[in-house]
Design an enzyme around this catalytic site. Structure first.
Site, PDB file in Angstrom:
ATOM      1  N   HIS A   1     -12.819  -3.960   3.831  1.00 26.65           N
ATOM      2  CA  HIS A   1     -11.397  -4.261   3.786  1.00 26.65           C
ATOM      3  C   HIS A   1     -10.818  -3.432   5.308  1.00 26.65           C
ATOM      4  O   HIS A   1     -10.078  -4.322   5.987  1.00 26.65           O
ATOM      5  CB  HIS A   1     -10.607  -3.497   2.703  1.00 26.65           C
ATOM      6  CG  HIS A   1      -9.174  -3.731   2.593  1.00 26.65           C
ATOM      7  ND1 HIS A   1      -8.416  -3.954   1.551  1.00 26.65           N
ATOM      8  CD2 HIS A   1      -8.155  -3.547   3.517  1.00 26.65           C
ATOM      9  CE1 HIS A   1      -7.066  -4.022   1.780  1.00 26.65           C
ATOM     10  NE2 HIS A   1      -6.958  -3.874   3.072  1.00 26.65           N
TER      11      HIS A   1
ATOM     12  N   HIS B   1      -7.213  -3.281   9.769  1.00 28.75           N
ATOM     13  CA  HIS B   1      -8.402  -4.438   9.471  1.00 28.75           C
ATOM     14  C   HIS B   1      -9.235  -4.271  10.543  1.00 28.75           C
ATOM     15  O   HIS B   1      -9.278  -5.155  11.299  1.00 28.75           O
ATOM     16  CB  HIS B   1      -7.775  -5.419   9.003  1.00 28.75           C
ATOM     17  CG  HIS B   1      -7.138  -5.549   7.792  1.00 28.75           C
ATOM     18  ND1 HIS B   1      -6.335  -6.424   7.228  1.00 28.75           N
ATOM     19  CD2 HIS B   1      -6.892  -4.367   6.992  1.00 28.75           C
ATOM     20  CE1 HIS B   1      -5.938  -6.337   6.145  1.00 28.75           C
ATOM     21  NE2 HIS B   1      -5.972  -4.958   5.926  1.00 28.75           N
TER      22      HIS B   1
ATOM     23  N   HIS C   1      -2.951   2.423   8.299  1.00 29.07           N
ATOM     24  CA  HIS C   1      -3.878   1.190   7.749  1.00 29.07           C
ATOM     25  C   HIS C   1      -3.849   0.183   8.574  1.00 29.07           C
ATOM     26  O   HIS C   1      -2.961  -0.474   8.852  1.00 29.07           O
ATOM     27  CB  HIS C   1      -3.619   0.988   6.328  1.00 29.07           C
ATOM     28  CG  HIS C   1      -4.567   0.113   5.662  1.00 29.07           C
ATOM     29  ND1 HIS C   1      -5.740   0.099   5.561  1.00 29.07           N
ATOM     30  CD2 HIS C   1      -3.942  -1.332   5.345  1.00 29.07           C
ATOM     31  CE1 HIS C   1      -6.259  -1.175   5.069  1.00 29.07           C
ATOM     32  NE2 HIS C   1      -5.235  -2.067   4.856  1.00 29.07           N
TER      33      HIS C   1
ATOM     34  N   GLU D   1       0.751  -1.457   0.058  1.00 29.51           N
ATOM     35  CA  GLU D   1       0.142   0.039  -0.081  1.00 29.51           C
ATOM     36  C   GLU D   1       0.725   1.365   0.260  1.00 29.51           C
ATOM     37  O   GLU D   1       0.341   2.318   0.433  1.00 29.51           O
ATOM     38  CB  GLU D   1      -0.834   0.070   1.295  1.00 29.51           C
ATOM     39  CG  GLU D   1      -1.911  -1.249   1.312  1.00 29.51           C
ATOM     40  CD  GLU D   1      -2.923  -1.510   0.243  1.00 29.51           C
ATOM     41  OE1 GLU D   1      -3.055  -0.504  -0.738  1.00 29.51           O
ATOM     42  OE2 GLU D   1      -3.701  -2.281   0.251  1.00 29.51           O
TER      43      GLU D   1
ATOM     44  N   GLU E   1     -17.834  12.166  22.383  1.00 30.11           N
ATOM     45  CA  GLU E   1     -16.368  12.744  22.035  1.00 30.11           C
ATOM     46  C   GLU E   1     -16.055  12.772  20.490  1.00 30.11           C
ATOM     47  O   GLU E   1     -15.088  13.359  19.998  1.00 30.11           O
ATOM     48  CB  GLU E   1     -15.161  12.269  22.950  1.00 30.11           C
ATOM     49  CG  GLU E   1     -15.270  12.468  24.266  1.00 30.11           C
ATOM     50  CD  GLU E   1     -14.404  13.399  25.005  1.00 30.11           C
ATOM     51  OE1 GLU E   1     -13.125  12.971  24.590  1.00 30.11           O
ATOM     52  OE2 GLU E   1     -14.747  14.078  25.840  1.00 30.11           O
TER      53      GLU E   1
HETATM   54  P1  13P Z   1       1.191  -5.422   3.239  1.00 30.22           P
HETATM   55  O1  13P Z   1       1.629  -6.550   3.862  1.00 30.22           O
HETATM   56  O2  13P Z   1       1.643  -5.338   1.799  1.00 30.22           O
HETATM   57  O3  13P Z   1       1.321  -4.225   3.801  1.00 30.22           O
HETATM   58  O4  13P Z   1      -0.653  -5.320   2.734  1.00 30.22           O
HETATM   59  C1  13P Z   1      -1.198  -5.515   3.870  1.00 30.22           C
HETATM   60  C2  13P Z   1      -2.480  -5.053   3.801  1.00 30.22           C
HETATM   61  O5  13P Z   1      -3.247  -4.909   4.623  1.00 30.22           O
HETATM   62  C3  13P Z   1      -2.991  -4.780   2.413  1.00 30.22           C
HETATM   63  O6  13P Z   1      -4.137  -3.717   2.204  1.00 30.22           O
HETATM   64 ZN    ZN Z   2      -5.171  -4.013   4.276  1.00 27.74          ZN
END
Ligand code: 13P
Ligand code: ZN
Length: 273
Positions: free
Chosen positions: A209, A140, A138, A115, A168
């Protein structure tokens, strides 16, 4: 100074461990980037050994010549603290912002996160808005992801829903959140879509995602991400408790306005209509 003794590297590693302990980084899920200050580059410069130039896959001219600390592709957040040099890396960008080279880390081989285009394009947009932005994260998180299966994928709906669950929230993300529809991860297309959202928001949800957050430092960025995910968790509980029927009462538009006014922040009025 050893790279791992530098304050910015310690902060990065702590954030990776904290994110893992929150359950947001199954396997290699998620990635983190930090735009390094020039004085911080100087602290570790003697340890930097530039490798070959490689294509980023997009162009970020505003970031040309800058250095970044990023997680490696396929690397596990739970391993970052155990062996930083094998799992994260310092990158330098070329003078056009089109190529990078690894200057430290990924000791046993590998590439920066898949990413990287999204991270760099987000950091570029944010730097143009305010040079104090340095962190893009980023992960999940389960509850935000769950909501992308039941709420309309609209900025206004997600912003309003997430604001209402905890007093908040509108104070912490008064601009709201952006929602990117499901797209193939890891390339320029999703990076462009996310960077567009980052023009307006510090949070971009990736449908089915995960989520991106941007901030000035590790605490603010982690705190922002945590707040949005906790709000999503409350909404998931509300929907689960009520069989999907939803809230019986909530904070209304005037309440959201009053809360943000009291803390001297400007809520996005569009989403209160
Ligand atoms: P990477 O291991 O390449 O960072 O990918 C993980 C991910 O969350 C892709 O969206
Ligand atoms: Zn991801």
């Amino acid at each position: 100074m050893q790279v791992t003794d530098a304050g910015f590297v310690k902060g990065f590693i702590r954030m990776a461990s904290d994110g893992y302990s929150m359950g947001w980084h199954e396997r290699n899920g998620g990635n983190l980037s930090y735009r390094i200050r020039s004085e911080e580059v100087d602290e570790v410069r003697e340890c930097l050994k530039p490798g070959d130039w490689q294509e980023i896959g997009t162009s970020v001219p505003e970031l040309s010549g800058e250095y970044f600390l990023v997680t490696g592709s396929g690397k596990y957040f739970r391993n970052v603290e155990l062996d930083p040099e094998a799992n994260i890396c310092i990158l330098e960008l070329d003078d056009k912002g089109e190529r990078f080279r690894i200057c430290w880390g990924l000791r046993d081989g590998g590439r920066p996160t898949s990413e990287l285009p999204s991270h760099l394009m987000n950091l570029e947009v944010k730097k143009k808005l305010n040079p104090d932005y340095r962190v893009v994260y980023h992960a999940h998180p389960a509850n935000i992801i769950a909501l992308t299966f039941v709420l309309p994928l609209e900025d206004a709906v997600f912003s309003r829903e997430l604001w209402e669950n905890m007093t908040e929230c509108p104070i912490i993300f008064p601009a709201g959140v952006g929602v990117v529809p499901w797209m193939v991860p890891g390339g320029r297309e999703i990076a462009v879509a996310t960077a567009q959202k980052m023009e307006k928001y510090d949070i971009a949800v990736w449908a089915h995602h995960g989520m991106f957050a941007a901030g000035f430092d590790f605490d603010l960025t982690f705190g922002l991400f945590h707040t949005a995910e906790k709000s999503a968790e409350i909404l998931v509980k509300i929907l689960s408790m009520t069989g999907g029927a939803g809230k019986k009462q909530t904070i209304d538009a005037d309440g959201l306005r009053a809360a943000t006014k009291a803390f001297d922040v400007q809520i996005e009025e569009e989403f209160l209509k």
